[in-house]
Design a protein around this motif. Structure first.
Motif, PDB file in Angstrom:
ATOM      1  N   LEU A   1      -2.166  18.262  58.334  1.00 56.58           N
ATOM      2  CA  LEU A   1      -1.413  19.277  58.987  1.00 56.58           C
ATOM      3  C   LEU A   1      -0.231  19.917  58.248  1.00 56.58           C
ATOM      4  O   LEU A   1       0.043  21.142  58.282  1.00 56.58           O
ATOM      5  CB  LEU A   1      -0.734  18.563  60.462  1.00 56.58           C
ATOM      6  CG  LEU A   1      -0.060  19.661  61.405  1.00 56.58           C
ATOM      7  CD1 LEU A   1      -1.205  20.685  61.807  1.00 56.58           C
ATOM      8  CD2 LEU A   1       0.735  18.775  62.519  1.00 56.58           C
ATOM      9  N   GLY A   2       0.034  18.962  57.261  1.00 54.27           N
ATOM     10  CA  GLY A   2       1.170  19.503  56.231  1.00 54.27           C
ATOM     11  C   GLY A   2       0.345  20.645  55.189  1.00 54.27           C
ATOM     12  O   GLY A   2       1.057  21.482  55.058  1.00 54.27           O
ATOM     13  N   HIS A   3      -1.107  20.084  55.031  1.00 53.51           N
ATOM     14  CA  HIS A   3      -1.543  21.414  54.091  1.00 53.51           C
ATOM     15  C   HIS A   3      -1.739  22.744  54.956  1.00 53.51           C
ATOM     16  O   HIS A   3      -1.668  23.645  54.668  1.00 53.51           O
ATOM     17  CB  HIS A   3      -2.978  20.840  53.690  1.00 53.51           C
ATOM     18  CG  HIS A   3      -2.915  20.089  52.918  1.00 53.51           C
ATOM     19  ND1 HIS A   3      -2.466  20.245  51.345  1.00 53.51           N
ATOM     20  CD2 HIS A   3      -3.324  18.760  52.580  1.00 53.51           C
ATOM     21  CE1 HIS A   3      -2.473  19.317  50.499  1.00 53.51           C
ATOM     22  NE2 HIS A   3      -3.061  18.276  51.231  1.00 53.51           N
ATOM     23  N   HIS A   4      -1.996  22.472  56.337  1.00 52.55           N
ATOM     24  CA  HIS A   4      -2.076  23.570  57.268  1.00 52.55           C
ATOM     25  C   HIS A   4      -0.860  24.527  57.128  1.00 52.55           C
ATOM     26  O   HIS A   4      -0.811  25.713  57.308  1.00 52.55           O
ATOM     27  CB  HIS A   4      -2.620  23.351  58.601  1.00 52.55           C
ATOM     28  CG  HIS A   4      -2.557  24.270  59.635  1.00 52.55           C
ATOM     29  ND1 HIS A   4      -3.388  25.278  59.761  1.00 52.55           N
ATOM     30  CD2 HIS A   4      -1.650  24.450  60.796  1.00 52.55           C
ATOM     31  CE1 HIS A   4      -3.171  26.024  60.636  1.00 52.55           C
ATOM     32  NE2 HIS A   4      -2.042  25.607  61.169  1.00 52.55           N
TER      33      HIS A   4
ATOM     34  N   ALA B   1       5.202  14.831  52.029  1.00 61.99           N
ATOM     35  CA  ALA B   1       6.580  14.802  52.692  1.00 61.99           C
ATOM     36  C   ALA B   1       6.598  15.228  54.161  1.00 61.99           C
ATOM     37  O   ALA B   1       7.225  14.771  54.874  1.00 61.99           O
ATOM     38  CB  ALA B   1       7.567  15.713  51.764  1.00 61.99           C
ATOM     39  N   PHE B   2       5.664  16.130  54.262  1.00 66.51           N
ATOM     40  CA  PHE B   2       5.426  16.478  55.807  1.00 66.51           C
ATOM     41  C   PHE B   2       5.086  15.356  56.704  1.00 66.51           C
ATOM     42  O   PHE B   2       5.714  15.042  57.901  1.00 66.51           O
ATOM     43  CB  PHE B   2       4.651  17.591  55.879  1.00 66.51           C
ATOM     44  CG  PHE B   2       4.245  18.295  57.239  1.00 66.51           C
ATOM     45  CD1 PHE B   2       5.154  19.183  57.751  1.00 66.51           C
ATOM     46  CD2 PHE B   2       3.264  17.571  58.190  1.00 66.51           C
ATOM     47  CE1 PHE B   2       4.852  19.658  59.007  1.00 66.51           C
ATOM     48  CE2 PHE B   2       3.101  18.028  59.562  1.00 66.51           C
ATOM     49  CZ  PHE B   2       4.181  18.933  59.932  1.00 66.51           C
ATOM     50  N   ALA B   3       4.184  14.523  56.140  1.00 65.97           N
ATOM     51  CA  ALA B   3       3.680  13.324  57.017  1.00 65.97           C
ATOM     52  C   ALA B   3       4.869  12.432  57.079  1.00 65.97           C
ATOM     53  O   ALA B   3       5.076  11.880  58.164  1.00 65.97           O
ATOM     54  CB  ALA B   3       2.459  12.702  56.433  1.00 65.97           C
ATOM     55  N   ASP B   4       5.448  11.883  56.154  1.00 62.29           N
ATOM     56  CA  ASP B   4       6.556  11.171  56.118  1.00 62.29           C
ATOM     57  C   ASP B   4       7.799  11.653  56.963  1.00 62.29           C
ATOM     58  O   ASP B   4       8.372  10.756  57.754  1.00 62.29           O
ATOM     59  CB  ASP B   4       7.293  10.997  54.294  1.00 62.29           C
ATOM     60  CG  ASP B   4       6.140  10.213  53.664  1.00 62.29           C
ATOM     61  OD1 ASP B   4       5.333   9.629  54.205  1.00 62.29           O
ATOM     62  OD2 ASP B   4       6.341  10.112  52.473  1.00 62.29           O
ATOM     63  N   ARG B   5       7.959  12.731  56.978  1.00 60.83           N
ATOM     64  CA  ARG B   5       9.193  13.518  57.842  1.00 60.83           C
ATOM     65  C   ARG B   5       8.678  13.352  59.337  1.00 60.83           C
ATOM     66  O   ARG B   5       9.715  12.933  60.021  1.00 60.83           O
ATOM     67  CB  ARG B   5       9.254  14.726  57.450  1.00 60.83           C
ATOM     68  CG  ARG B   5       9.798  15.774  58.391  1.00 60.83           C
ATOM     69  CD  ARG B   5      11.424  15.357  58.829  1.00 60.83           C
ATOM     70  NE  ARG B   5      11.878  16.077  59.777  1.00 60.83           N
ATOM     71  CZ  ARG B   5      11.985  15.916  61.040  1.00 60.83           C
ATOM     72  NH1 ARG B   5      11.262  14.913  61.706  1.00 60.83           N
ATOM     73  NH2 ARG B   5      12.712  16.606  62.193  1.00 60.83           N
TER      74      ARG B   5
END
Length: 112
Positions: A66-69, A93-97
């Motif tokens: 989803l971060g790549h999206h 970072a998106f996943a961690d956030r």
């Protein structure tokens, strides 16, 4: 799960599909993949430790893709973009956030 993050992150997302594993490269494990425009594929994995693997696929792989999206959508690219290390860092970072937020929402939904 997607609602916990909000529509800004999944705007333009057309599908999240569970798929059989594909052999991209021998010895290289593929958990998920973003195919533009707006399709995330999560690949089947061996059934060992099913609950922890389910959580890994949901909280780590899906959020990473989803971060790549989100990055793809922000850059307004309609075709495939070449992945660079900064793209991978953004997706991680998106996943961690968002992982703690999504976990908390799901815990409340399941009465934990």
């Amino acid at each position: 799960m997607l609602e916990a993050i909000g529509p800004w992150a999944w705007y333009g997302l057309r599908a999240v599909e569970l798929r059989q594993t594909e052999d991209f490269r021998p010895g290289f494990v593929v958990y998920g993949r973003l195919r533009v425009p707006g399709e995330i594929f999560l690949h089947e994995q061996p059934l060992s430790e099913a609950a922890s693997l389910r959580d890994f696929m949901r909280f780590d792989v899906l959020l990473h893709e989803l971060g790549h999206h989100v990055l793809q959508h922000r850059s307004r690219k309609v075709g495939r973009i070449q992945r660079r290390s900064d793209h991978e860092r953004f997706a991680e970072a998106f996943a961690d956030r968002w992982k703690p937020t999504v976990q908390a929402v799901l815990d409340v939904a399941h009465g934990r």
